[in-house]
Scaffold this motif. Structure first.
Motif, PDB file in Angstrom:
ATOM      1  N   ASP A  34     -43.959  23.471   7.575  1.00  0.00           N
ATOM      2  CA  ASP A  34     -43.123  24.630   9.060  1.00  0.00           C
ATOM      3  C   ASP A  34     -42.196  25.003   8.654  1.00  0.00           C
ATOM      4  N   ASN A  40     -34.222  24.192   3.867  1.00  0.00           N
ATOM      5  CA  ASN A  40     -33.343  22.805   3.974  1.00  0.00           C
ATOM      6  C   ASN A  40     -32.640  22.480   2.708  1.00  0.00           C
ATOM      7  N   ALA A  79     -37.135  15.689   6.530  1.00  0.00           N
ATOM      8  CA  ALA A  79     -37.627  14.817   5.985  1.00  0.00           C
ATOM      9  C   ALA A  79     -37.032  14.345   4.619  1.00  0.00           C
ATOM     10  N   SER A  80     -37.247  15.873   3.766  1.00  0.00           N
ATOM     11  CA  SER A  80     -36.251  15.730   2.675  1.00  0.00           C
ATOM     12  C   SER A  80     -35.164  15.367   2.434  1.00  0.00           C
ATOM     13  N   GLY A 120     -40.195   6.486   2.309  1.00  0.00           N
ATOM     14  CA  GLY A 120     -40.915   7.414   3.391  1.00  0.00           C
ATOM     15  C   GLY A 120     -42.523   6.382   3.508  1.00  0.00           C
ATOM     16  N   ASP A 190     -47.802  20.552  -3.065  1.00  0.00           N
ATOM     17  CA  ASP A 190     -46.294  20.456  -2.194  1.00  0.00           C
ATOM     18  C   ASP A 190     -44.940  20.491  -2.509  1.00  0.00           C
TER      19      ASP A 190
HETATM   20  P1  ADP Z   1     -40.345  18.398   6.797  1.00  0.00           P
HETATM   21  O1  ADP Z   1     -41.590  17.694   6.531  1.00  0.00           O
HETATM   22  O2  ADP Z   1     -39.898  17.168   7.558  1.00  0.00           O
HETATM   23  O3  ADP Z   1     -39.712  20.021   8.068  1.00  0.00           O
HETATM   24  P2  ADP Z   1     -39.300  19.731   4.383  1.00  0.00           P
HETATM   25  O4  ADP Z   1     -40.296  20.158   4.411  1.00  0.00           O
HETATM   26  O5  ADP Z   1     -37.998  19.265   3.971  1.00  0.00           O
HETATM   27  O6  ADP Z   1     -39.870  18.176   5.366  1.00  0.00           O
HETATM   28  O7  ADP Z   1     -39.854  18.238   3.413  1.00  0.00           O
HETATM   29  C1  ADP Z   1     -41.244  17.932   3.556  1.00  0.00           C
HETATM   30  C2  ADP Z   1     -41.778  16.977   1.342  1.00  0.00           C
HETATM   31  O8  ADP Z   1     -40.800  16.093   2.159  1.00  0.00           O
HETATM   32  C3  ADP Z   1     -43.082  16.740   1.992  1.00  0.00           C
HETATM   33  O9  ADP Z   1     -43.833  18.594   0.047  1.00  0.00           O
HETATM   34  C4  ADP Z   1     -43.266  15.889   0.869  1.00  0.00           C
HETATM   35  O10 ADP Z   1     -43.243  16.077  -0.171  1.00  0.00           O
HETATM   36  C5  ADP Z   1     -42.028  15.237   1.338  1.00  0.00           C
HETATM   37  N1  ADP Z   1     -42.238  13.578   2.104  1.00  0.00           N
HETATM   38  C6  ADP Z   1     -42.389  14.231   3.023  1.00  0.00           C
HETATM   39  N2  ADP Z   1     -42.657  12.934   4.248  1.00  0.00           N
HETATM   40  C7  ADP Z   1     -42.400  11.871   3.147  1.00  0.00           C
HETATM   41  C8  ADP Z   1     -42.874  10.399   2.324  1.00  0.00           C
HETATM   42  N3  ADP Z   1     -43.079   9.795   3.947  1.00  0.00           N
HETATM   43  N4  ADP Z   1     -42.426  10.184   1.628  1.00  0.00           N
HETATM   44  C9  ADP Z   1     -42.194  10.968   0.679  1.00  0.00           C
HETATM   45  N5  ADP Z   1     -42.173  12.288   0.671  1.00  0.00           N
HETATM   46  C10 ADP Z   1     -42.097  12.621   1.820  1.00  0.00           C
END
Ligand code: ADP
Ligand code: MG
Ligand code: MG
Length: 208
Positions: A34, A40, A79-80, A120, A190
């Motif tokens: 996104d 972030n 998530a990060s 995660g 990623d």
């Molecule tokens: P969001 O996805 O909430 O927008 P970010 O864009 O800051 O958060 O972070 C995305 C990154 O977080 C991904 O590229 C991946 O590396 C990591 N990530 C997402 N979900 C998980 C998970 N369940 N376990 C480990 N890393 C994850």
């Protein structure tokens, strides 16, 4: 040895690298997420810089890293934030002495990885930060096991994280937002694995 000055320099270097590369991280996230990963982390590490400045006076590397973790958890919505935040906090809790030698740091890194996995639930090959963090922790461990010092171990970890991040390109995402894309997540690096490599490169650079 990672003393407090080096620990602060590491976190400062991460903040600088995140600021420099935030557009690149956001573009990676635009392809399979996104489009906010750079923003972030920039928000998070700007908050971390503020939290480590002022009158915060940690006595141990662990206290500083716990502060980093708590600040990331409270300032990053994505998530990060909780994932990196838990990792730094878990590492910090492991380091109760003023400085950390390579053996202590290897254990702390292992705790950080465990915290990310616990939160995660991503396994190796799921195309997440775990694909950079896992190999980095193993490389650091192996280097320490061979009797190498902190600097060499950090350099090996940075290389492994970089390789791990690149190796996410052909993978299909199975965790996080990118997993919603199914096969369309294939062919992109990623974002979280990329920022993990940045964090280890910053650590290695502090020992140059
Ligand atoms: P969001 O996805 O909430 O927008 P970010 O864009 O800051 O958060 O972070 C995305 C990154 O977080 C991904 O590229 C991946 O590396 C990591 N990530 C997402 N979900 C998980 C998970 N369940 N376990 C480990 N890393 C994850
Ligand atoms: Mg995102
Ligand atoms: Mg988001």
């Amino acid at each position: 040895m990672l003393d407090l000055a080096r620990c602060r320099a590491w976190i400062e270097a991460v903040a600088t690298a995140v600021a420099e590369r935030k557009d690149e991280l956001t573009e990676l996230d635009a392809a399979i997420g996104d489009a906010d990963h750079g923003a972030n982390l920039h928000r998070g590490f700007t908050a971390v810089q503020a939290a480590l400045g002022g009158d915060f006076a940690p006595e141990t590397v662990g206290q500083a890293l716990v502060k980093v973790g708590m600040t990331l958890i409270s300032s990053v919505g994505g998530a990060s934030g909780p994932l990196y935040g838990s990792a730094f906090r878990a590492m910090g809790k492991q380091l109760a002495t003023p400085e950390a030698d390579a053996d202590q740091f290897a254990l702390a890194l292992r705790s950080g990885l465990d915290a990310v996995r616990a939160l995660g639930a991503a396994a190796a090959g799921d195309k997440t930060m775990v694909d950079a963090l896992g190999p980095a922790v193993t490389a650091f461990d192996d280097a320490v096991g061979k009797g190498l010092g902190f600097a060499d171990a950090a350099r090996a970890a940075a290389q492994a994280a970089e390789d791990g991040a690149k190796a996410t390109v052909p993978l299909q995402a199975r965790k996080g937002r990118a997993s919603y894309l199914g096969e369309r997540s294939i062919g992109h690096q990623d974002p979280g694995a990329t920022s993990t490599a940045l964090i280890f490169t910053a650590l290695a650079d502090v020992f140059r």
